[in-house]
Structure formats: structure tokens, C-alpha cells
Design a protein around this motif. Structure first.
Motif, PDB file in Angstrom:
ATOM      1  N   GLU A  41       0.836  -1.242  -0.051  1.00 21.75           N
ATOM      2  CA  GLU A  41      -0.140   0.028  -0.164  1.00 21.75           C
ATOM      3  C   GLU A  41       0.795   1.248   0.249  1.00 21.75           C
ATOM      4  O   GLU A  41       1.606   1.564   0.923  1.00 21.75           O
ATOM      5  CB  GLU A  41      -0.826   0.030   1.282  1.00 21.75           C
ATOM      6  CG  GLU A  41      -1.857  -1.031   1.308  1.00 21.75           C
ATOM      7  CD  GLU A  41      -2.957  -1.123   2.422  1.00 21.75           C
ATOM      8  OE1 GLU A  41      -3.386   0.055   2.694  1.00 21.75           O
ATOM      9  OE2 GLU A  41      -2.587  -1.957   3.457  1.00 21.75           O
ATOM     10  N   VAL A  42       0.793   1.700  -1.197  1.00 22.91           N
ATOM     11  CA  VAL A  42       1.835   3.210  -1.323  1.00 22.91           C
ATOM     12  C   VAL A  42       0.823   4.501  -1.238  1.00 22.91           C
ATOM     13  O   VAL A  42      -0.029   4.734  -1.810  1.00 22.91           O
ATOM     14  CB  VAL A  42       2.533   3.225  -2.537  1.00 22.91           C
ATOM     15  CG1 VAL A  42       3.452   4.302  -2.704  1.00 22.91           C
ATOM     16  CG2 VAL A  42       3.352   1.792  -2.794  1.00 22.91           C
ATOM     17  N   MET A  43       1.505   5.391  -0.107  1.00 24.04           N
ATOM     18  CA  MET A  43       0.882   6.660  -0.251  1.00 24.04           C
ATOM     19  C   MET A  43       1.921   7.396  -1.102  1.00 24.04           C
ATOM     20  O   MET A  43       3.130   7.582  -0.955  1.00 24.04           O
ATOM     21  CB  MET A  43       1.007   7.248   1.202  1.00 24.04           C
ATOM     22  CG  MET A  43       0.912   8.965   1.248  1.00 24.04           C
ATOM     23  SD  MET A  43       1.234   9.140   2.977  1.00 24.04           S
ATOM     24  CE  MET A  43       1.592  10.885   2.969  1.00 24.04           C
ATOM     25  N   LEU A  44       1.297   7.918  -2.048  1.00 23.73           N
ATOM     26  CA  LEU A  44       1.877   8.793  -3.319  1.00 23.73           C
ATOM     27  C   LEU A  44       1.832  10.269  -3.029  1.00 23.73           C
ATOM     28  O   LEU A  44       0.688  10.874  -3.192  1.00 23.73           O
ATOM     29  CB  LEU A  44       1.325   8.312  -4.554  1.00 23.73           C
ATOM     30  CG  LEU A  44       2.012   9.018  -5.782  1.00 23.73           C
ATOM     31  CD1 LEU A  44       3.426   8.503  -5.953  1.00 23.73           C
ATOM     32  CD2 LEU A  44       1.312   8.550  -7.127  1.00 23.73           C
ATOM     33  N   LEU A  45       2.770  11.079  -2.796  1.00 20.48           N
ATOM     34  CA  LEU A  45       2.801  12.309  -2.261  1.00 20.48           C
ATOM     35  C   LEU A  45       3.601  13.038  -3.581  1.00 20.48           C
ATOM     36  O   LEU A  45       4.902  12.921  -3.416  1.00 20.48           O
ATOM     37  CB  LEU A  45       3.603  12.644  -1.023  1.00 20.48           C
ATOM     38  CG  LEU A  45       3.639  14.041  -0.743  1.00 20.48           C
ATOM     39  CD1 LEU A  45       2.327  14.907  -0.730  1.00 20.48           C
ATOM     40  CD2 LEU A  45       4.295  14.155   0.772  1.00 20.48           C
TER      41      LEU A  45
END
Length: 338
Positions: free
Chosen positions: A116-120
């Protein structure tokens, strides 16, 4: 397992035409940057722009290059390292263009077991040529190369109270001791057609001076509205009176109608208007780069003085300031606990 991917623009490997040319080719051939049909884009970029631009851009990069390398990369790495120390999730750093690719960043996270990647995207305001291109490339990479991953995209943070607070604090700190006549908020420019293309209502954005102040779902993806909103909120926090600040847009390309007023045009007029001590802040960038260091701190500064100005201050970006890194770490913590 959760993880985070921070993404900024990118940089050539060195300030030489040899390295600048492939970087510019990748950047300008992006369909979200120059949004015309491929053949026309190839003609413009490879047939015209790349015949002369690499040498000019290499000279500009050489003016700001440090012993450690590109300032954008240097500041981004420092910020990344500080954020990583503040959180217990894996955090990777990538660039949209250049060798520090998004694919490499996702692979680094994947190898650590992240699914699960938080893309900022490190752009406060949403724009097709910045945020969209990062989101779309990340989507494509997940679909084709990292099918076990999911992405959580962080929306534009132009009006998040903690971002506005840290930005205002940074500006206030750098303005201490500088008795400025005027504070200019200079944002990166984009073609006006990009504003209309990202209008989800297909009718709201007229760029007529009123649409940005009229509530609309279009504002979620309207770069122009978000720039003005950032300025409005920072000015309110700092208590800057009307008439002592203004907003402009920089870095346009010839041949298109871009957002106005233009930074260079307005700065060059200011000394004749009685503004001889000017401070410039660039809130579309979180890390100092070519546009802030060469275009503003050097070129705009020089032209302002040539036109009769006395003092010029380019306010640094947030870079790796502790308070900014703590804000990003808090966003990551929120993602972790969801």
C-alpha cells in the motif's frame, strides 16, 4: 504493509548539454506538459526546441549547480532523510524525470514488502503538467509492473492548515530584518488551456477574474484558484495589508497563452512604481530549483536592480526545514493509522 513515495520533478545528471538534452526530451515529450498530438509535439520538441535549448539550459543549470549536485535533488534527499527518521514506514524518493525514476522508487518499496503506497507529489497546487503526470505514470507502473500494489494519492495540499502555517512561518523567518516595499508571490506558469482541460465541470473556468472566487467543484483541480488561495491564506496569517503584495506567474513558453500577469514583466515595472525593496516568494515549489534560484534569485534580481530597484530578496523554499519535514511526517502518520 504500507509505505510512502515522495515525488518531485527531477534534474539532469549534470549541467552539460549532453545530459540536459535527454532530460529535456523526456520532460517536454510528456503529453501532460506539451499537450498536443505526438507528431506535432515531436516536431516542436525534437525538431525545434532541442536544437538550441539544451545549451541555454545547461548554462542556467551551471549557475546554480553545487558540489553535491542539483539543488532540487540535494534538498529533496535531505528532506527525504529527515522524514524517514521521523516515521517507521518505508519512505522512498523519486523524480518524474531523470534517473531517479518513479519505477525505481516503487521497486525499492516493493522489495521492502510494501503493498500500500501513499503517493505524495511534492507540488502544493494541482496541475496537469505536474500532479497528473505523476499520478498517471504511477498508475500505469502499478498496473503493468507492480500489480500487488495499491496507491493512495495525496490531494493537492495548497490549503491544508499545517502547510499554510509552515509556509507562513518560513516566509516570516526569512523576511526578518528586511524592510520590503512589496512581497511578490510568484508561481510557476502554465498554459491557460490546461486550466480549462482540468475543469471537471467543463464550464466553470473562464479565467475572467471572478471564477476563482466563485465556489465550484472545479477548484479541486484548478491550479489558478489554488495559487490564489495559497496566497490569500498566507497573507492573512502574516497580516500583510492589501497593496503590499501581489501574485504573478513565471516560466512561460513562447507561442501559447499562459497565466498572467507575468513575473518578469511585473518585476521590471516595479521600480518605476516606487517599489525599490522587493521580496519574492515562490510557493509552487517546496524545494529550490532552476526556477527559483536562476530565474528568480539571479535573473529577476539582476533585472530588478538594472531597472532601478535597490534591494531584492528571494525567499528560499521550504527545502528540508525541520517544521516542513514534521508536517510531511504527520501526513504519513495519518496514512499509517487509517
Amino acid at each position: 504493509m504500507k509505505g510512502v513515495l515522495l515525488v518531485n520533478l527531477g534534474s539532469p545528471e549534470s549541467p552539460t548539454p549532453k545530459d540536459v538534452k535527454p532530460y529535456l526530451d523526456e520532460f517536454l515529450m510528456d503529453k501532460y506538459v506539451i499537450d498536443v498530438p505526438y507528431l506535432l509535439r515531436a516536431l516542436l520538441v525534437r525538431g525545434i526546441i532541442l536544437q538550441t535549448r539544451p545549451k541555454k539550459s545547461a548554462h542556467a543549470y551551471a549557475q546554480i549547480w553545487t558540489d553535491e549536485g542539483s539543488p532540487l535533488i540535494v534538498f529533496s534527499k535531505r528532506m527525504h532523510e529527515k522524514v524517514q527518521r521521523l516515521v517507521d514506514l518505508p519512505v522512498a524518493l523519486a523524480m518524474r524525470y531523470g534517473t531517479m525514476s518513479i519505477e525505481k522508487g516503487l521497486r525499492e518499496l516493493s522489495e521492502k514488502g510494501v503493498t500500500e503506497v501513499m503517493l505524495l507529489a511534492l507540488y502544493p497546487q494541482y496541475a496537469m503538467a505536474s500532479t497528473t503526470t505523476i499520478w498517471e505514470l504511477a498508475n500505469e507502473l502499478v498496473r503493468t509492473k507492480f500489480p500487488k500494489m495499491t496507491l493512495t494519492k495525496v490531494p493537492a495540499f495548497y490549503n491544508k492548515p499545517d502547510f499554510i502555517q509552515v509556509l507562513a512561518n518560513s516566509i516570516k523567518k526569512h523576511l526578518e530584518g528586511f524592510e520590503y516595499d512589496h512581497l511578490l508571490f510568484s508561481y510557476h506558469g502554465i498554459p491557460k488551456r490546461h486550466i480549462r482541460k482540468t475543469d471537471v465541470t467543463k464550464s466553470h473556468c473562464k479565467i475572467d477574474g471572478s471564477c476563482c472566487n466563485t465556489p465550484s467543484p472545479a477548484h479541486e483541480f484548478c491550479y489558478r484558484h489554488q495559487c490564489y488561495e495559497t496566497t490569500k491564506q498566507v497573507v492573512k496569517l502574516l497580516g500583510i495589508p492589501e497593496g503590499k503584495y501581489s501574485q504573478t506567474f513565471q516560466s512561460r513558453l513562447a507561442g501559447d497563452k499562459w497565466l498572467t500577469p507575468y513575473t518578469d514583466v511585473e518585476i521590471n515595472k516595479m521600480p518605476a512604481q516606487g517599489i525599490t525593496k522587493l521580496a519574492v516568494v515562490t510557493p509552487a515549489f517546496v524545494a529550490d530549483c532552476l526556477e527559483t534560484l536562476e530565474e528568480i534569485a539571479m535573473r529577476a534580481n539582476e533585472e530588478f536592480i538594472e531597472n532601478g530597484g535597490k534591494e531584492f530578496l528571494a525567499v528560499p523554499c521550504l527545502n528540508d526545514e525541520d517544521e516542513w519535514c514534521e508536517v510531511v511526517a504527520n501526513w504519513i502518520q495519518d496514512f499509517k493509522t487509517k
